[in-house]
Design a protein around this motif. Sequence first.
Motif, mmCIF file in Angstrom:
data_model
loop_
_atom_site.group_PDB
_atom_site.id
_atom_site.type_symbol
_atom_site.label_atom_id
_atom_site.label_comp_id
_atom_site.label_asym_id
_atom_site.label_seq_id
_atom_site.Cartn_x
_atom_site.Cartn_y
_atom_site.Cartn_z
ATOM 1 N N THR A 16 -17.209 -4.723 -7.663
ATOM 2 C CA THR A 16 -16.161 -4.797 -6.646
ATOM 3 C C THR A 16 -16.533 -5.841 -5.597
ATOM 4 O O THR A 16 -17.599 -5.765 -4.985
ATOM 5 C CB THR A 16 -15.978 -3.427 -5.968
ATOM 6 N N ARG A 45 -11.550 -3.457 -2.273
ATOM 7 C CA ARG A 45 -10.669 -2.574 -3.034
ATOM 8 C C ARG A 45 -11.424 -1.281 -3.321
ATOM 9 O O ARG A 45 -12.344 -1.254 -4.143
ATOM 10 C CB ARG A 45 -10.264 -3.273 -4.337
ATOM 11 N N ARG A 88 -10.130 1.554 -4.553
ATOM 12 C CA ARG A 88 -9.652 1.995 -5.866
ATOM 13 C C ARG A 88 -8.565 1.018 -6.296
ATOM 14 O O ARG A 88 -8.170 0.117 -5.553
ATOM 15 C CB ARG A 88 -9.090 3.429 -5.802
ATOM 16 N N LEU A 89 -8.089 1.222 -7.517
ATOM 17 C CA LEU A 89 -7.024 0.350 -7.996
ATOM 18 C C LEU A 89 -5.770 0.504 -7.146
ATOM 19 O O LEU A 89 -5.012 -0.462 -6.973
ATOM 20 C CB LEU A 89 -6.721 0.665 -9.466
ATOM 21 N N ASP A 90 -5.555 1.700 -6.592
ATOM 22 C CA ASP A 90 -4.348 1.955 -5.815
ATOM 23 C C ASP A 90 -4.582 1.950 -4.307
ATOM 24 O O ASP A 90 -3.720 2.373 -3.543
ATOM 25 C CB ASP A 90 -3.759 3.318 -6.217
ATOM 26 N N GLY A 111 -6.345 -0.466 -1.057
ATOM 27 C CA GLY A 111 -7.068 -1.570 -0.460
ATOM 28 C C GLY A 111 -7.451 -1.229 0.968
ATOM 29 O O GLY A 111 -6.667 -0.627 1.714
ATOM 30 N N GLU A 158 -9.154 -2.608 4.681
ATOM 31 C CA GLU A 158 -9.506 -3.729 5.548
ATOM 32 C C GLU A 158 -9.995 -3.188 6.880
ATOM 33 O O GLU A 158 -9.315 -2.378 7.511
ATOM 34 C CB GLU A 158 -8.297 -4.653 5.748
ATOM 35 N N ARG A 170 -5.723 1.054 5.847
ATOM 36 C CA ARG A 170 -5.593 1.348 4.426
ATOM 37 C C ARG A 170 -4.239 0.884 3.919
ATOM 38 O O ARG A 170 -3.217 1.138 4.560
ATOM 39 C CB ARG A 170 -5.780 2.845 4.165
ATOM 40 N N ILE A 186 -1.390 0.762 -2.859
ATOM 41 C CA ILE A 186 -0.922 -0.174 -3.877
ATOM 42 C C ILE A 186 -0.298 0.624 -5.012
ATOM 43 O O ILE A 186 -0.915 1.559 -5.538
ATOM 44 C CB ILE A 186 -2.081 -1.039 -4.398
ATOM 45 N N THR A 200 -0.544 -5.734 -7.806
ATOM 46 C CA THR A 200 -1.280 -6.969 -7.517
ATOM 47 C C THR A 200 -1.683 -7.712 -8.785
ATOM 48 O O THR A 200 -2.229 -8.812 -8.700
ATOM 49 C CB THR A 200 -2.536 -6.637 -6.705
ATOM 50 N N ASP A 219 -3.849 -6.436 -11.065
ATOM 51 C CA ASP A 219 -5.099 -5.891 -11.600
ATOM 52 C C ASP A 219 -4.810 -4.809 -12.636
ATOM 53 O O ASP A 219 -3.837 -4.062 -12.520
ATOM 54 C CB ASP A 219 -5.951 -5.315 -10.468
#
Length: 509
Positions: A183, A207, A209-211, A213, A215, A227, A230, A294, A296
């Motif tokens: 990651t 990231r 998890r896949l769902d 993101g 910051e 948070r 996604i 996104t 991925d």
Amino acid sequence: MFQASQIHAHQGGASASLWLTDSLRHAGPMADRRGWREKLRDWAEDVELVPDLGQRVGSFTWFRGLATCFGLCAAALYLSPGFHALPGEPQPVMTPKQFDEVRSQMITPLAMGADSGRRMGPTDAVQPLRETPERPQIELRAQIGGSDSLGRALARAGVSGGDAATVTSLVAGDTSAGLKPGTPLDIVLGRRASRDMPRPLDKLAFRARLDLGIEIKRVGGVLQVQRTAIHVDDTPLRIQGVVGESLYRSARAAGAPPKAIQSFLRVVAQQVDLGSISAGDRYDIITEYHRADTGDVEVGDLLFAGLRRANGRSVDMLKWTSDGHSQWFEASGVGERRGVLSSPVAGRMSSGFGMRRHPILGYTRMHAGVDFAAPYGSPIYAVTDGVVSYAGRHGGHGNYVRLDHGHGLATGYAHMSRIAASPGQRVRQGQVIGYVGSTGLSTGPHLHYELYRSGRVVNPLSVRFTTTSQLAGRELAAFRARLGQLKSLRVGLPVQMAQKSATPAASGK
């Protein structure tokens, strides 16, 4: 043919006159009218000035050539200019300032004081600075390694211990399952107050998890987390095709992920011989497939393995969780067949079941098991699925573990050096439950293996049993409903996901 000359003195007329004139012209010796150059040249041609010293050794010509050789060598040495150094004008010595300016442009090893690429020597147009300015911020990218944590990755990237601890506490609930190795972490370090302090963390994005993101930014001197959810489509991926020269190559050409194909081959190999699969057979692969907005993608576990064969048995296998264990079931609801291992430890059988003279007690008595000689510390495996009913010290058995397998069957494992199971624990076939030792009444490291049927010991080598899971009732109905749901999936990506993935490519044209 030859023509004779008939002209002589006895003939008269014009012919006689010509003969007489020619005789008078050649009468007496002729005068040598050549010049000195022609004579010298003719003499040089007749006399060999530089003879080959490898021929006619000892002759007058050879000695004359030897003398000529010595003469030429002596003349060359006498006329040589010598080996003294030629005088030249010395270069002026550079001042230290000039030398420092030139040295930064030279190619010199670091061990000799080279500084190319690190700094340049000051010129007259450069004024020295009292203090070297720092970059206002540093942007870098780090990665989560295998068996790594977010805090260790941030520390390796230069984040201070306090900021790393703050970040870890802010995202503790989002990273409880750990971050996936590889990651990327986008890090921005800000300006520090003094040179003896670490740079503060201004921004961190990754990231979780896949769902999800995450910051993290510094606002007013305080780190705050943001948070971003996604959207992820979890529709399974279904790949169908016809087997060509190779099932693996055909599935890869159809777009199946390598991980799904490998799982598919392992499942099918338990039902049919892979070598018997021929061209023309049809495969059906359904696997977990998570696609984020996104772009991925994450490939999950294999869900369904199907194989339609032109000649031979077809395969329909669905992964199902029953009694807390996930295993593969046939379309009829019959699960995997598990049997007793031939040996619970990697070793040879040293003593069989029956009456024998005890090596320590010294008298004959019943040996209610089978002994396997194995090196000290060798792992001991459960022969089949079961529940640990006893784990601890057990008289002459020393460290002892007993497993209940249901239907009145149980197994015992004695003389362990260390126990790796606890009472009430559910174990799977092949799971390590202990290690070979020599505790209790034992003369050396070995495993004493027992088998019980309805509470009575029996010869472990005389019993061969298999355990088969069979679905029934509501569980069988749920199993068939899930099977029908998967088989109703369209082949390839869903329509909406295919349109989303094709939109960027179309806009880029």
